[in-house]
Write a protein that holds these residues in place. Structure first.
Motif, PDB file in Angstrom:
ATOM      1  N   GLU A 130       0.862  -1.185   0.000  1.00  0.00           N
ATOM      2  CA  GLU A 130       0.000   0.000   0.000  1.00  0.00           C
ATOM      3  C   GLU A 130       0.895   1.230   0.000  1.00  0.00           C
ATOM      4  O   GLU A 130       1.861   1.293   0.769  1.00  0.00           O
ATOM      5  N   MET A 131       0.584   2.210  -0.851  1.00  0.00           N
ATOM      6  CA  MET A 131       1.461   3.372  -0.999  1.00  0.00           C
ATOM      7  C   MET A 131       0.955   4.635  -0.314  1.00  0.00           C
ATOM      8  O   MET A 131       1.736   5.317   0.355  1.00  0.00           O
ATOM      9  N   PRO A 132      -0.329   5.023  -0.440  1.00  0.00           N
ATOM     10  CA  PRO A 132      -0.753   6.332   0.094  1.00  0.00           C
ATOM     11  C   PRO A 132      -0.693   6.392   1.623  1.00  0.00           C
ATOM     12  O   PRO A 132      -0.985   5.421   2.307  1.00  0.00           O
ATOM     13  N   SER A 133      -0.335   7.569   2.135  1.00  0.00           N
ATOM     14  CA  SER A 133      -0.436   7.823   3.564  1.00  0.00           C
ATOM     15  C   SER A 133      -1.891   8.108   3.910  1.00  0.00           C
ATOM     16  O   SER A 133      -2.697   8.449   3.042  1.00  0.00           O
ATOM     17  N   TYR A 134      -2.219   7.977   5.191  1.00  0.00           N
ATOM     18  CA  TYR A 134      -3.584   8.207   5.643  1.00  0.00           C
ATOM     19  C   TYR A 134      -3.575   9.249   6.759  1.00  0.00           C
ATOM     20  O   TYR A 134      -2.872   9.079   7.765  1.00  0.00           O
ATOM     21  N   LYS A 135      -4.344  10.326   6.537  1.00  0.00           N
ATOM     22  CA  LYS A 135      -4.395  11.435   7.491  1.00  0.00           C
ATOM     23  C   LYS A 135      -2.962  11.839   7.862  1.00  0.00           C
ATOM     24  O   LYS A 135      -2.137  12.049   6.991  1.00  0.00           O
ATOM     25  N   LYS A 136      -2.680  11.894   9.168  1.00  0.00           N
ATOM     26  CA  LYS A 136      -1.322  12.207   9.630  1.00  0.00           C
ATOM     27  C   LYS A 136      -0.744  11.039  10.416  1.00  0.00           C
ATOM     28  O   LYS A 136       0.052  11.233  11.350  1.00  0.00           O
ATOM     29  N   TRP A 137      -1.137   9.840   9.998  1.00  0.00           N
ATOM     30  CA  TRP A 137      -0.694   8.659  10.722  1.00  0.00           C
ATOM     31  C   TRP A 137       0.819   8.493  10.696  1.00  0.00           C
ATOM     32  O   TRP A 137       1.501   8.951   9.771  1.00  0.00           O
ATOM     33  N   SER A 138       1.315   7.794  11.690  1.00  0.00           N
ATOM     34  CA  SER A 138       2.745   7.524  11.806  1.00  0.00           C
ATOM     35  C   SER A 138       3.113   6.236  11.071  1.00  0.00           C
ATOM     36  O   SER A 138       2.246   5.438  10.704  1.00  0.00           O
TER      37      SER A 138
ATOM     38  N   PRO B  26      14.636  -4.928  -5.141  1.00  0.00           N
ATOM     39  CA  PRO B  26      13.841  -3.731  -4.843  1.00  0.00           C
ATOM     40  C   PRO B  26      14.069  -3.211  -3.433  1.00  0.00           C
ATOM     41  O   PRO B  26      14.339  -3.973  -2.497  1.00  0.00           O
ATOM     42  N   ALA B  27      13.950  -1.910  -3.271  1.00  0.00           N
ATOM     43  CA  ALA B  27      14.010  -1.243  -1.973  1.00  0.00           C
ATOM     44  C   ALA B  27      13.456   0.159  -2.154  1.00  0.00           C
ATOM     45  O   ALA B  27      13.484   0.723  -3.260  1.00  0.00           O
ATOM     46  N   ILE B  28      12.975   0.724  -1.085  1.00  0.00           N
ATOM     47  CA  ILE B  28      12.532   2.104  -1.113  1.00  0.00           C
ATOM     48  C   ILE B  28      13.766   3.011  -1.130  1.00  0.00           C
ATOM     49  O   ILE B  28      14.762   2.737  -0.462  1.00  0.00           O
ATOM     50  N   ASN B  29      13.713   4.074  -1.923  1.00  0.00           N
ATOM     51  CA  ASN B  29      14.822   5.018  -2.136  1.00  0.00           C
ATOM     52  C   ASN B  29      15.971   4.410  -2.934  1.00  0.00           C
ATOM     53  O   ASN B  29      17.102   4.875  -2.864  1.00  0.00           O
ATOM     54  N   ARG B  30      15.673   3.383  -3.722  1.00  0.00           N
ATOM     55  CA  ARG B  30      16.657   2.801  -4.630  1.00  0.00           C
ATOM     56  C   ARG B  30      16.082   2.790  -6.045  1.00  0.00           C
ATOM     57  O   ARG B  30      14.931   2.423  -6.249  1.00  0.00           O
TER      58      ARG B  30
ATOM     59  N   TYR C 210      13.302   2.216 -15.477  1.00  0.00           N
ATOM     60  CA  TYR C 210      13.672   2.271 -14.058  1.00  0.00           C
ATOM     61  C   TYR C 210      12.439   2.639 -13.228  1.00  0.00           C
ATOM     62  O   TYR C 210      11.628   3.472 -13.635  1.00  0.00           O
ATOM     63  N   LEU C 211      12.319   1.988 -12.084  1.00  0.00           N
ATOM     64  CA  LEU C 211      11.297   2.336 -11.107  1.00  0.00           C
ATOM     65  C   LEU C 211      11.979   2.936  -9.881  1.00  0.00           C
ATOM     66  O   LEU C 211      13.058   2.480  -9.463  1.00  0.00           O
ATOM     67  N   MET C 212      11.336   3.938  -9.291  1.00  0.00           N
ATOM     68  CA  MET C 212      11.919   4.584  -8.121  1.00  0.00           C
ATOM     69  C   MET C 212      10.795   4.973  -7.159  1.00  0.00           C
ATOM     70  O   MET C 212       9.883   5.707  -7.542  1.00  0.00           O
ATOM     71  N   THR C 213      10.844   4.463  -5.952  1.00  0.00           N
ATOM     72  CA  THR C 213       9.914   4.885  -4.904  1.00  0.00           C
ATOM     73  C   THR C 213      10.711   5.657  -3.863  1.00  0.00           C
ATOM     74  O   THR C 213      11.648   5.119  -3.266  1.00  0.00           O
ATOM     75  N   LYS C 214      10.331   6.918  -3.670  1.00  0.00           N
ATOM     76  CA  LYS C 214      11.076   7.808  -2.774  1.00  0.00           C
ATOM     77  C   LYS C 214      10.239   8.154  -1.543  1.00  0.00           C
ATOM     78  O   LYS C 214       9.014   8.236  -1.600  1.00  0.00           O
ATOM     79  N   THR C 215      10.936   8.370  -0.428  1.00  0.00           N
ATOM     80  CA  THR C 215      10.308   8.905   0.771  1.00  0.00           C
ATOM     81  C   THR C 215      10.546  10.405   0.830  1.00  0.00           C
ATOM     82  O   THR C 215      11.495  10.920   0.247  1.00  0.00           O
ATOM     83  N   ASP C 216       9.686  11.090   1.565  1.00  0.00           N
ATOM     84  CA  ASP C 216       9.844  12.537   1.702  1.00  0.00           C
ATOM     85  C   ASP C 216      10.819  12.907   2.809  1.00  0.00           C
ATOM     86  O   ASP C 216      11.182  14.075   2.954  1.00  0.00           O
ATOM     87  N   LYS C 217      11.242  11.933   3.598  1.00  0.00           N
ATOM     88  CA  LYS C 217      12.256  12.159   4.641  1.00  0.00           C
ATOM     89  C   LYS C 217      13.154  10.931   4.715  1.00  0.00           C
ATOM     90  O   LYS C 217      12.762   9.843   4.297  1.00  0.00           O
TER      91      LYS C 217
ATOM     92  N   GLN D  64       5.700   9.986   3.462  1.00  0.00           N
ATOM     93  CA  GLN D  64       4.964   9.990   2.202  1.00  0.00           C
ATOM     94  C   GLN D  64       5.802   9.214   1.182  1.00  0.00           C
ATOM     95  O   GLN D  64       7.027   9.387   1.113  1.00  0.00           O
ATOM     96  N   LEU D  65       5.140   8.359   0.402  1.00  0.00           N
ATOM     97  CA  LEU D  65       5.818   7.613  -0.659  1.00  0.00           C
ATOM     98  C   LEU D  65       5.358   8.113  -2.018  1.00  0.00           C
ATOM     99  O   LEU D  65       4.186   8.431  -2.209  1.00  0.00           O
ATOM    100  N   LYS D  66       6.284   8.136  -2.970  1.00  0.00           N
ATOM    101  CA  LYS D  66       5.953   8.493  -4.348  1.00  0.00           C
ATOM    102  C   LYS D  66       6.752   7.602  -5.287  1.00  0.00           C
ATOM    103  O   LYS D  66       7.978   7.499  -5.170  1.00  0.00           O
ATOM    104  N   THR D  67       6.038   6.935  -6.217  1.00  0.00           N
ATOM    105  CA  THR D  67       6.688   6.031  -7.165  1.00  0.00           C
ATOM    106  C   THR D  67       6.642   6.620  -8.572  1.00  0.00           C
ATOM    107  O   THR D  67       5.601   7.127  -9.009  1.00  0.00           O
TER     108      THR D  67
END
Length: 499
Positions: free
Chosen positions: A177-185, A305-309, A351-358, A201-204
């Motif tokens: 699952e990719m989208p964040s929900y409200k301001k959840w941790s 695969p990995a996030i931020n790779r 290429y696929l890239m999923t990035k975090t905002d932090k 936040q994730l963005k692919t």
């Protein structure tokens, strides 16, 4: 006037007698000297000097009592069980005070620096949108990996009816699952299993052979005929998924499964609405029909695969009907609003890239989301309202609770479950603030609440230790967090042969 002084002294004497009795109970070794002084002091000396002496002795007595009081505070948190389950993994059962009440806490503690233990986020049936009991999830994990589940707890909340986990969720670099929900941790783990707590936040994106950057809108499910969706093996073996049952059969099966879970009703969840569920099933069938005719490509991952790779991929197939999902890859589905010239061709490298905002410089392997944050940089204060929760029952009711936390250096992971209230132990379930205090006491510098209530479970040896009288009882869940040990393959093979 003299009578008033005597009454004042009598008041002090009464205080002294009661105080002296307490001292006898607490410190017999110092009681004798103090009591002798107070006895001689009772009514014989009303001078200013005697008052000073009384004050000095009172201060001296209090200095003896203060350490005892600190010991009493510690004694309130009684360790009932403390045992090593595996190298680097400990289990504790603690009677602990969180606020006004006492609670029974079941705690798994893992040394993440120990190479012989690890952690995993497990998905029900290894498929998004399903539920499964925790011991079955552990059995599947053991059968398909080189690790063995030592202990586990329930994880994320999930959405009603489609039962997808809520908030960013990924396993071994594959997004569920990719989208964040409200301001959840969320808590994300890097390759060394070090935890990072935050609101991510994730963005692919896709980078095609012409270096064009194209956004991916959804993962593992389509919401309309528009946009780009990325599917992986957690969505099934083929896209679109095949509905094996007729609508009536699906509804009957859902009702039977729901009835099995009614025993865990804790009055914090919405009542299951069969009409809503039927509407969700019909929507999913319509989306499946739309998906069938859309243009799709199959990708083989060249990189792990990995996030931020950035992941290099090769296009291995293209179809506008059903298409198989590679085990080590993904399928991209292009909606009717996507120009055909943007769709890669067979043989292309993209290429696929999923990035975090932090923490975007950290490669994350596993992660999950929940609410609320309980401990932030050592401060035990839940953030439910800030993260979007308003329910009094969710925030304040004394319920079974589950939480995840980590030490300040991130080397130690804590998985905690507060069991339901117990007459045997004289304990209650926990409110969110109780849980925050409890997790801080475990050593957590950061901690997050997980799904709780009827979903709360801690499994050790395939038994639910958080339900003492019903160790085989648990409800179906969507996601779990497990602590692992390296499998002893020789011993396991012998056990398999004996079975």
């Amino acid at each position: 006037m003299a009578e008033r002084k005597i009454r004042d002294m009598n008041h002090k004497v009464k205080f002294g007698n009661g105080f002296r009795s307490r001292l006898r109970y607490i410190y017999p070794q110092v009681s004798s000297g103090i009591s002798d002084f107070l006895t001689s002091f009772q009514l014989t000396n009303e001078t200013y000097l005697s008052r000073i002496k009384f004050t000095v002795y009172l201060i001296l007595a209090i200095s003896f009592i203060l350490p005892f009081n600190r010991q009493m505070c510690i004694a309130r948190d009684k360790v009932i069980i403390d045992t090593t389950l595996s190298e680097g993994i400990r289990y504790k059962m603690i009677k602990i005070k969180g606020g006004r009440y006492q609670h029974i806490l079941h705690l798994l503690e893992a040394d993440l620096k120990n190479p012989n233990c690890s952690l995993a986020v497990m998905l029900a049936n290894n498929k998004a949108g399903t539920l499964q009991k925790l011991h079955n999830m552990a059995d599947t994990y053991d059968a398909t990996t080189e690790w063995s589940v030592v202990g586990a707890v329930n994880g994320s909340f999930w959405k009603a009816y489609n039962v997808f986990p809520i908030g960013p969720t990924f396993v071994n670099g594959y997004i569920i699952e990719m989208p964040s929900y409200k301001k959840w941790s969320s808590v994300f783990f890097d390759y060394d299993n070090k935890p990072y707590f935050g609101r991510f936040q994730l963005k692919t994106t896709i980078i095609d052979r012409k270096s064009r950057i194209i956004d991916v809108d959804y993962v593992n499910r389509r919401k309309s005929e528009n946009g780009i969706v990325m599917y992986n093996h957690f969505a099934g073996d083929s896209i679109p998924s095949v509905f094996d049952l007729e609508l009536d059969q699906i509804l009957d099966q859902a009702m039977m499964e729901q009835l099995q879970d009614t025993i865990f009703d804790d009055q914090t969840e919405e009542e299951f609405d069969m009409d809503e569920y039927e509407a969700e099933v019909i929507r999913n069938k319509k989306i499946s029909d739309i998906e069938f005719s859309l243009e799709k490509i199959a990708l083989e991952f060249i990189d792990e695969p990995a996030i931020n790779r950035e992941i290099q991929c090769k296009v291995t197939d293209r179809a506008n009907t059903s298409i198989g999902v590679p085990e080590n890859g993904a399928v991209l589905s292009f909606g009717t609003d996507i120009p055909r010239n943007l769709i890669p061709r067979i043989g292309d490298t993209i290429y696929l890239m999923t990035k975090t905002d932090k923490f975007s410089d950290i490669e994350f392997l596993t992660g999950l989301s929940a609410t609320p944050r309980l401990v932030t940089n050592g401060k035990a204060e839940h953030e439910a309202r800030f993260e979007g929760s308003r329910s009094r029952r969710f925030i304040s009711r004394h319920l079974p609770r589950t939480a995840i936390g980590a030490s300040q250096n991130g080397d130690t992971l804590y998985l905690g479950v507060v069991q339901p209230g117990s007459r045997k132990w004289g304990t209650k379930g926990a409110s969110l603030q109780d849980l925050a205090v409890i997790m801080k006491k475990t050593g957590s510098w950061n901690a997050m609440n997980l799904d709780g209530g009827g979903s709360s479970i801690m499994m050790i040896g395939r038994e639910n230790v958080s339900r003492e009288n019903q160790p085989l009882l648990s409800r179906r869940i969507a996601v779990a967090v497990a602590l692992l040990k390296v499998r002893d393959t020789i011993l396991d093979n012998i056990i398999d042969m004996m079975e």
